[in-house]
Design an enzyme around this catalytic site. Structure first.
Site, PDB file in Angstrom:
ATOM      1  N   CYS A  84       0.823  -1.207   0.000  1.00 51.79           N
ATOM      2  CA  CYS A  84       0.000   0.000   0.000  1.00 51.79           C
ATOM      3  C   CYS A  84       0.863   1.265   0.000  1.00 51.79           C
ATOM      4  O   CYS A  84       1.611   1.494  -0.938  1.00 51.79           O
ATOM      5  CB  CYS A  84      -1.006  -0.038   1.152  1.00 51.79           C
ATOM      6  SG  CYS A  84      -2.376   1.137   0.953  1.00 51.79           S
ATOM      7  N   HIS A 193      -3.824  -4.980  -0.041  1.00 48.23           N
ATOM      8  CA  HIS A 193      -3.449  -5.481   1.284  1.00 48.23           C
ATOM      9  C   HIS A 193      -3.515  -7.008   1.294  1.00 48.23           C
ATOM     10  O   HIS A 193      -4.608  -7.578   1.392  1.00 48.23           O
ATOM     11  CB  HIS A 193      -4.398  -4.921   2.352  1.00 48.23           C
ATOM     12  CG  HIS A 193      -4.196  -3.477   2.635  1.00 48.23           C
ATOM     13  ND1 HIS A 193      -3.324  -3.020   3.586  1.00 48.23           N
ATOM     14  CD2 HIS A 193      -4.757  -2.373   2.069  1.00 48.23           C
ATOM     15  CE1 HIS A 193      -3.343  -1.700   3.620  1.00 48.23           C
ATOM     16  NE2 HIS A 193      -4.205  -1.283   2.697  1.00 48.23           N
ATOM     17  N   GLU A 195      -2.794  -9.050   3.630  1.00 49.05           N
ATOM     18  CA  GLU A 195      -3.288  -9.561   4.912  1.00 49.05           C
ATOM     19  C   GLU A 195      -4.807  -9.490   5.026  1.00 49.05           C
ATOM     20  O   GLU A 195      -5.395 -10.103   5.914  1.00 49.05           O
ATOM     21  CB  GLU A 195      -2.632  -8.801   6.071  1.00 49.05           C
ATOM     22  CG  GLU A 195      -3.146  -7.403   6.330  1.00 49.05           C
ATOM     23  CD  GLU A 195      -2.610  -6.338   5.392  1.00 49.05           C
ATOM     24  OE1 GLU A 195      -2.917  -5.149   5.604  1.00 49.05           O
ATOM     25  OE2 GLU A 195      -1.867  -6.686   4.435  1.00 49.05           O
TER      26      GLU A 195
END
Length: 213
Positions: A84, A193, A195
């Site tokens: 990001c 992202h 995650e």
């Protein structure tokens, strides 16, 4: 002796989910969330995440010496994953906050989406937030086990443009095409992202922990 994976902590964003996701896919590696430049410099692998304003990111990493540590990791040919704002900070320049010079690892600029429209003429919301497909531009170990056009989770109002074709590993479309993943030697960076991207994101993190540039 097990590898150490440093997640760079410069006070921007909750890194708990990133650390936990890495721990979930780690195979003997030690995951350390740290703002210590020496720990970052001496880690075997480094994750450079980020959310928020790019000016604050560049200011803090410069004041703390983390900028130099990140560049030393890259120079040492250790694997580094940008995420990001961490990806945006690796480009030449961002127009956010009236313009900010970044680390210049990749040629390219970060620009605001501006007004974007879908194929039916509908106005798209900015920030670009939610799931979107990523088109893989060429085979790479970081894409192992991940189908082309898999969906990843994005949250951003600024996007990477004018990146040289040879450095683009993944593309995304949201009103306009933009670089969703960039690659150069031992550096792989993504706008989305991992995650927060379910199985595909976890697979990407697992690939990073195995990647030998």
């Amino acid at each position: 002796m097990s590898e150490t994976v440093a997640v760079v902590d410069y006070g921007m964003g909750n890194l708990h989910s990133a650390g936990k996701a890495l721990e979930k896919v780690a195979s003997g590696q030690r995951i350390v969330v740290t703002g210590d430049p020496d720990q970052v410099r001496h880690a075997d692998r480094v994750v450079f995440p980020g959310v928020g304003a790019i000016r604050d990111c560049i200011r803090v990493i410069t004041e703390t010496g983390l900028d130099r540590a990140i560049l030393d990791v890259i120079d040492a040919r250790k694997p580094l994953l940008g995420v990001c704002v961490g990806m945006q900070a690796l480009l030449d320049h961002s127009e956010e906050n009236d313009g900010v010079d970044c680390l210049g690892v990749f040629n390219g600029r970060v620009a605001h989406f501006g007004e974007q429209y879908g194929e039916t003429g509908n106005r798209l919301k900015v920030p670009h937030m939610g799931w979107n497909e990523v088109r893989q531009m060429h085979p790479h170990p970081m894409w192992a086990g991940i189908a082309d056009n898999s969906r990843f989770y994005f949250v951003h109002s600024y996007c990477a443009l004018d990146v040289p074709e040879e450095n683009i590993s993944g593309m995304c479309h949201y009103g306009r095409d933009f670089a969703a993943a960039v690659i150069k030697k031992n550096v792989f960076a993504v706008q989305f992202h991992p995650e927060k991207s379910a199985d595909a994101g976890l697979q990407l993190l697992e690939n990073f922990l195995r990647w030998q540039p």
